[in-house]
Motif scaffolding. Structure first.
Motif, PDB file in Angstrom:
ATOM      1  N   GLN A  67       6.095  10.988 -21.012  1.00 21.64           N
ATOM      2  CA  GLN A  67       6.036  10.659 -19.904  1.00 21.64           C
ATOM      3  C   GLN A  67       7.190  10.763 -18.988  1.00 21.64           C
ATOM      4  OE1 GLN A  67       4.354   6.689 -18.956  1.00 21.64           O
ATOM      5  NE2 GLN A  67       2.810   7.054 -20.696  1.00 21.64           N
ATOM      6  N   HIS A  68       8.293  11.072 -19.661  1.00 20.82           N
ATOM      7  CA  HIS A  68       9.548  11.499 -19.044  1.00 20.82           C
ATOM      8  C   HIS A  68      10.494  12.357 -19.914  1.00 20.82           C
ATOM      9  CE1 HIS A  68      11.494   7.943 -20.678  1.00 20.82           C
ATOM     10  NE2 HIS A  68      10.443   7.304 -19.983  1.00 20.82           N
ATOM     11  N   GLU A  69      11.427  12.796 -19.644  1.00 17.99           N
ATOM     12  CA  GLU A  69      12.467  13.489 -20.379  1.00 17.99           C
ATOM     13  C   GLU A  69      13.155  12.795 -21.528  1.00 17.99           C
ATOM     14  OE1 GLU A  69      15.003  12.372 -16.863  1.00 17.99           O
ATOM     15  OE2 GLU A  69      13.029  13.023 -17.285  1.00 17.99           O
ATOM     16  N   LEU A  70      13.290  11.480 -21.594  1.00 17.99           N
ATOM     17  CA  LEU A  70      13.817  10.598 -22.196  1.00 17.99           C
ATOM     18  C   LEU A  70      12.882   9.731 -22.973  1.00 17.99           C
ATOM     19  CD1 LEU A  70      16.596   9.198 -20.006  1.00 17.99           C
ATOM     20  CD2 LEU A  70      16.741  11.324 -21.846  1.00 17.99           C
ATOM     21  N   TRP A  71      11.713  10.379 -23.110  1.00 16.78           N
ATOM     22  CA  TRP A  71      10.703   9.603 -24.046  1.00 16.78           C
ATOM     23  C   TRP A  71      10.939   9.393 -25.313  1.00 16.78           C
ATOM     24  CZ3 TRP A  71       6.893   6.585 -22.008  1.00 16.78           C
ATOM     25  CH2 TRP A  71       5.852   6.347 -22.763  1.00 16.78           C
ATOM     26  N   ASN A 290      10.447   3.580 -34.396  1.00 13.30           N
ATOM     27  CA  ASN A 290      10.442   4.676 -33.576  1.00 13.30           C
ATOM     28  C   ASN A 290       9.851   4.479 -32.167  1.00 13.30           C
ATOM     29  OD1 ASN A 290      11.140   6.149 -35.813  1.00 13.30           O
ATOM     30  ND2 ASN A 290       9.060   6.734 -36.152  1.00 13.30           N
ATOM     31  N   ALA A 291      10.534   5.245 -31.287  1.00 16.53           N
ATOM     32  CA  ALA A 291      10.190   4.974 -30.012  1.00 16.53           C
ATOM     33  C   ALA A 291       8.548   5.240 -29.622  1.00 16.53           C
ATOM     34  CB  ALA A 291      10.699   6.254 -28.880  1.00 16.53           C
ATOM     35  N   SER A 292       7.809   5.904 -30.195  1.00 15.97           N
ATOM     36  CA  SER A 292       6.236   6.157 -29.842  1.00 15.97           C
ATOM     37  C   SER A 292       5.556   4.703 -30.471  1.00 15.97           C
ATOM     38  CB  SER A 292       5.902   7.150 -30.918  1.00 15.97           C
ATOM     39  OG  SER A 292       5.974   6.955 -32.165  1.00 15.97           O
TER      40      SER A 292
END
Length: 400
Positions: A67-71, A290-292
């Motif tokens: 959703q943005h460049e730092l996702w 993990n970020a996801s």
């Protein structure tokens, strides 16, 4: 010259009885091949045997869309995920927690490991009861600490407070409690937890050093018969809650959980612990999910474990085993049964079952000979198909 290439610490972990037996069973016994053979009925580990729900898969898929460049940047803890976990803790335990005291981890493994290292020093002792989860000893040794094992009441599967009291020394820093318990399914009753809290307070005062409690609650949402789960943290504020979503979501390979401290713990101690947990997570090899998985967590929290289905599985299996002649307690929670082995040699009885095409874990893998563990993550069809082989193995054991 010392030609060894492995540290003493790692060798000690690898030599720990539960770790060695688990490794031998999983890697060396032929289990990985055997469980895929046609007709083999696998009741060993808590792996999912039904496909994941479409909703679960869709949640993970959507969390992977940037959703943005730092996702996919480093993520110490997504605020929405932490808020969802905090709200869930308050709802399920009925206790006050604050978002700054809830630390997202790579499952329950990392949560327990972090708690040990935050408050324990090398040489400190960690008391826990048998039968344990496989890897308590390995985690304790890896942290440089000393495992101290005590028995439970083999009749009720309750904690033996006298044994715990005898095991506590001036070096005791942590007591681990697993409720609902893997493998017995026993939920520690409130009166016993009150007495445990009083014991830990008294011994902390006597030795001039606070004993902390690590409450391993991976199964605290998998409880049956309308039972209300009561956390040890309710009775003893000097506690950590270690939780894993892998059990309730039946997805142990997708690693996310948390380590949480209740706001009933005095504020100065909580302030120290906050930065200490983060330090351990970073230096331990980035023990953040993990970020996801973090982005998915608010929606994953809304998914519910199918308690009625697993209660039916429990009841069908318990009734069938008892009719055959097995002695088996009815678990309060988790998705395991821990029947008595008809043979004193539980490993030999597990081999009898194997010859009938049924795979289970012998009790000695949980340092409790004379029992064996059944995982109810198997399908209902597998459970129903297993009754004749369980009966054949019982007959082959020559009991009765």
């Amino acid at each position: 010259m010392d030609d060894r290439h492995i540290s003493d610490r790692v060798e000690a972990v690898a030599a720990a009885t539960p770790f060695q037996m688990l490794y031998d069973f999983y890697r060396l016994s032929g289990y990985e091949r055997r469980r895929h053979e046609p007709g083999v009925l696998d009741f060993t580990f808590g792996d999912p045997h039904d496909p994941p729900s479409a909703e679960y898969v869709e949640i993970l898929r959507e969390a992977l869309v940037p959703q943005h460049e730092l996702w996919f940047a480093y993520n110490f803890g997504d605020p929405a995920a932490i808020r969802a976990a905090t709200d869930s803790l308050r709802e399920h335990l009925g206790l006050p927690f604050e978002p700054e005291d809830v630390h997202l981890t790579t499952g329950g493994f990392a949560a327990i490991s972090a708690a040990l290292k935050v408050v324990g020093d090398p040489g400190d002792e960690v008391v826990y009861s048998l039968p344990p989860w496989f890897l308590y000893e390995g985690l304790i040794l890896e942290a440089g600490m000393v495992p101290v094992k005590v028995p439970i009441d083999r009749r009720t599967f309750d904690l033996d407070l006298e044994a715990i009291a005898e095991a506590i020394t001036p070096r005791t820093r942590i007591v681990i409690v697993n409720s609902p318990n893997n493998p017995t399914g026993r939920i520690s009753p409130p009166a016993l937890l009150e007495r445990l809290a009083a014991l830990l307070d008294e011994r902390s005062e006597r030795h001039g050093r606070r004993i902390h409690l690590v409450s391993d609650e991976a199964y605290n949402r998998i409880v049956y018969d309308g039972t209300r789960f009561r956390s040890p943290v309710e009775f003893y504020p000097w506690s950590f809650v270690a939780y894993s979503y892998g059990k309730t979501l039946l997805s142990p390979g997708e690693r996310i959980g948390y380590l949480a401290v209740p706001s009933t713990m005095p504020a100065p101690a909580r302030a120290e612990i906050r930065s200490a947990v983060e330090t351990v997570q970073i230096t331990g090899g980035w023990l953040f999910p993990n970020a996801s998985m973090q982005y998915a967590l608010p929606r994953l929290e809304r998914l519910r474990f199918d308690v009625p289905l697993f209660q039916r599985k429990r009841d069908v299996m318990v009734a069938a085993l008892r009719e055959i002649g097995y002695r088996v307690a009815v678990p309060d929670g988790t998705f395991y049964l821990f029947p008595e082995s008809p043979l004193s040699d539980d490993a030999e009885f597990a081999r009898l079952l194997d010859r009938e095409g049924v795979l289970v874990l012998p009790g000695r893998m949980f340092e409790t000979p004379g029992f064996f563990r059944i995982s109810l993550t198997a399908t209902m069809e597998t459970i129903e198909a297993s009754v004749p082989p369980f009966a054949a193995a019982f007959a082959a054991a020559g009991v009765g």
